[in-house]
Design an enzyme around this catalytic site. Structure first.
Site, PDB file in Angstrom:
ATOM      1  N   LYS A   1     -38.625  37.251 -21.603  1.00  0.00           N
ATOM      2  CA  LYS A   1     -38.201  37.743 -22.985  1.00  0.00           C
ATOM      3  C   LYS A   1     -38.784  36.862 -23.751  1.00  0.00           C
ATOM      4  O   LYS A   1     -38.801  35.581 -23.837  1.00  0.00           O
ATOM      5  CB  LYS A   1     -36.542  37.572 -22.796  1.00  0.00           C
TER       6      LYS A   1
ATOM      7  N   GLY B   1     -37.085  26.214 -14.943  1.00  0.00           N
ATOM      8  CA  GLY B   1     -36.628  27.402 -14.626  1.00  0.00           C
ATOM      9  C   GLY B   1     -37.193  27.885 -13.559  1.00  0.00           C
ATOM     10  O   GLY B   1     -37.640  27.436 -12.734  1.00  0.00           O
TER      11      GLY B   1
ATOM     12  N   GLY C   1     -33.779  25.540 -20.120  1.00  0.00           N
ATOM     13  CA  GLY C   1     -33.538  25.786 -21.404  1.00  0.00           C
ATOM     14  C   GLY C   1     -33.743  24.256 -22.254  1.00  0.00           C
ATOM     15  O   GLY C   1     -34.079  23.914 -23.355  1.00  0.00           O
TER      16      GLY C   1
ATOM     17  N   ARG D   1     -33.983  19.622  -7.927  1.00  0.00           N
ATOM     18  CA  ARG D   1     -32.933  18.928  -8.701  1.00  0.00           C
ATOM     19  C   ARG D   1     -32.316  17.874  -8.181  1.00  0.00           C
ATOM     20  O   ARG D   1     -32.014  16.922  -8.690  1.00  0.00           O
ATOM     21  CB  ARG D   1     -32.079  19.984  -9.533  1.00  0.00           C
TER      22      ARG D   1
HETATM   23  C1  3PG Z   1     -29.626  25.346 -16.259  1.00  0.00           C
HETATM   24  O1  3PG Z   1     -29.769  25.493 -15.102  1.00  0.00           O
HETATM   25  O2  3PG Z   1     -30.216  25.993 -17.359  1.00  0.00           O
HETATM   26  C2  3PG Z   1     -28.808  24.220 -16.743  1.00  0.00           C
HETATM   27  O3  3PG Z   1     -28.283  23.697 -15.449  1.00  0.00           O
HETATM   28  C3  3PG Z   1     -27.803  24.658 -17.421  1.00  0.00           C
HETATM   29  O4  3PG Z   1     -26.906  25.589 -17.109  1.00  0.00           O
HETATM   30  P1  3PG Z   1     -26.284  26.690 -18.248  1.00  0.00           P
HETATM   31  O5  3PG Z   1     -27.407  27.295 -18.773  1.00  0.00           O
HETATM   32  O6  3PG Z   1     -25.361  27.607 -17.406  1.00  0.00           O
HETATM   33  O7  3PG Z   1     -25.631  25.830 -19.318  1.00  0.00           O
END
Ligand code: 3PG
Ligand code: MG
Length: 429
Positions: A199, A385, A408, A38
């Protein structure tokens, strides 16, 4: 539709103080960054703004410190890493608002960079508090959103701040939204989606979307176990989600209905690698839950033992088997575009000698196929992710066409949802 928000290239930023929202929510172990993908992906925007002689005030969150300062979630290691990667000084501010920060920013010269401490040390950030957003905004002349990974959240630093400053997109945000939207709206066909992970709950919307638009959907990971149970297969000690069985059934019904009307494949694993423990020395074996894909060959010198068709009560499915992996790899060879989100097995278990862990071979074959090792190379989009963790570790991030920095956020964008942190930016004229 292409990206319709203004970017840093559409406005004059010369000598301006720019508040940049990055997503520097990177994994840390013992205070060390274990994956800086990132941070690296944020560099094009940072470098572009430096070339404009802007003053860069960068803000981010890290982890979920629940609105209180906590040294475990400090962005200090990120400031250090950013400085190394840029070969440019980065000053670290120990808070993100307040008098001291204001003084620091007032003292900045063109081309200076300040990284502010974790926004989530203030509960007002996640509450999207207007006063907090206004205070953040008061540090700068312009707001640049480049934290793609967090734009699915309507927080003070993603949505709130845009009410107080001219707000445009950074280059990473533009590339992420553009690439992902194009793949979903006008993919090179056939379009294949490979969805893994633990999940179903996180992936219901995306599964529905891909059944609507894709030509081939393959399921793997612990998530697949819930579908297998819904099909009546005994998965023994495998992880699965009791509460999602009806969801799994609905998805399978929808997929079957589509397959009746047009060429479409919804593939669940037909064989798997099982073990009684998640451990690199635990013995593994192949099982095909009576689908007879493993070794039901009449003339084979040795009949396969009956146990190859059943998972024993103490065993868990930890990877897709070689038949299922080859089936997916074969389909990849016929695809124009492959979207991959989620490992199809437990990839964290390291092997003693082999670079590929004992239950990572399914994922590894899929990766090889996507990268053209079997001949054909489709356009490849990898969702963020945990998937990125595996690809990074194998040193393959740069080999894919696009590896998203968002977990997400990329799932929500693929599902067709509006992202509040993107919506809030100024439209192109
Ligand atoms: C992530 O890694 O999913 C983003 O940085 C957002 O973080 P969060 O899910 O804690 O809002
Ligand atoms: Mg998250």
């Amino acid at each position: 539709m292409s990206f319709n928000k203004k970017t840093i290239k559409d406005i004059d930023l010369h000598g301006k103080t720019v508040l940049i929202r990055a997503d520097y929510n990177v994994p840390l172990k013992d205070g060390k960054i274990t994956d800086d993908y990132r941070i690296k992906q944020s560099l094009p925007t940072v470098k572009y703004l430096l070339a404009q002689h802007a003053k860069l005030v960068i803000c981010s969150h890290l982890g979920r410190p629940d609105g209180k300062p906590n040294p475990e979630f400090s962005l200090f290691p990120v400031a250090k890493r950013l400085k190394e990667l840029l070969e440019h000084d980065v000053e670290f501010a120990t808070d993100c608002i307040g008098e001291r920060v204001r003084k620091t920013v007032e003292g900045m010269k063109d081309g200076d960079i300040v990284l502010l401490e974790n926004l989530r040390f203030h509960a007002e950030e996640e509450a999207n508090d207007a006063g907090f957003a206004k205070e953040l905004a008061s540090l700068a002349d312009v707001f640049v959103q480049d934290g793609f990974g967090v734009v699915h959240r309507a927080h003070a630093s993603t949505e709130g701040v845009t009410h107080f400053l001219p707000s445009v997109a950074g280059l990473l945000l533009e590339r992420e939204v553009d690439t992902i939207t194009k793949v979903m709206e006008e993919p090179q066909r056939p379009l294949m989606a490979i969805i893994g992970g633990a999940k179903i709950a996180d992936k219901i919307e995306i599964l529905h979307r891909f059944i609507d638009i894709a030509d081939f959907v393959a399921i793997g990971g612990a998530m697949a176990n819930t579908f297998l149970v819904a099909e009546g297969i005994d998965v023994a000690a495998s992880l699965y989600d009791k509460d999602e069985l009806s969801v799994a059934k609905d998805i399978m019904t929808k997929a079957a209905a589509k397959a009746k009307k047009q060429p479409f494949v919804f593939a669940l694993p037909r064989d798997g690698v099982v073990a009684s423990k998640i451990d690199r020395v635990a013995p593994t074996r192949l099982v095909d839950w009576s689908t007879h894909v493993v070794a039901d060959i009449e003339n084979y010198p040795k009949r396969p033992p009956a146990a190859t068709s059943q998972i024993h009560s103490h065993e868990m499915i930890l990877d897709i088997g070689p038949f299922s992996a080859s089936f997916i790899a074969g389909a990849i060879q016929l695809s124009g575009t492959v979207v991959w989100n989620g490992a199809v097995g437990v990839t964290e278990t390291k092997s003693l000698r082999d670079p590929v862990g004992p239950t990572a071979h399914g994922t590894e074959l899929i990766v090889e196929a996507m990268l053209g090792k079997l001949g054909h190379r489709p356009f490849s989009l990898v969702g963020g992710g945990d998937t990125v963790g595996f690809v990074e570790e194998r040193g393959l991030v740069a080999s894919f066409d696009h590896v998203s920095t968002g977990g997400g956020a990329s799932l929500e964008l693929m599902s067709g949802r509006k992202l509040p942190g993107v919506e809030a930016l100024e439209n192109k004229e």
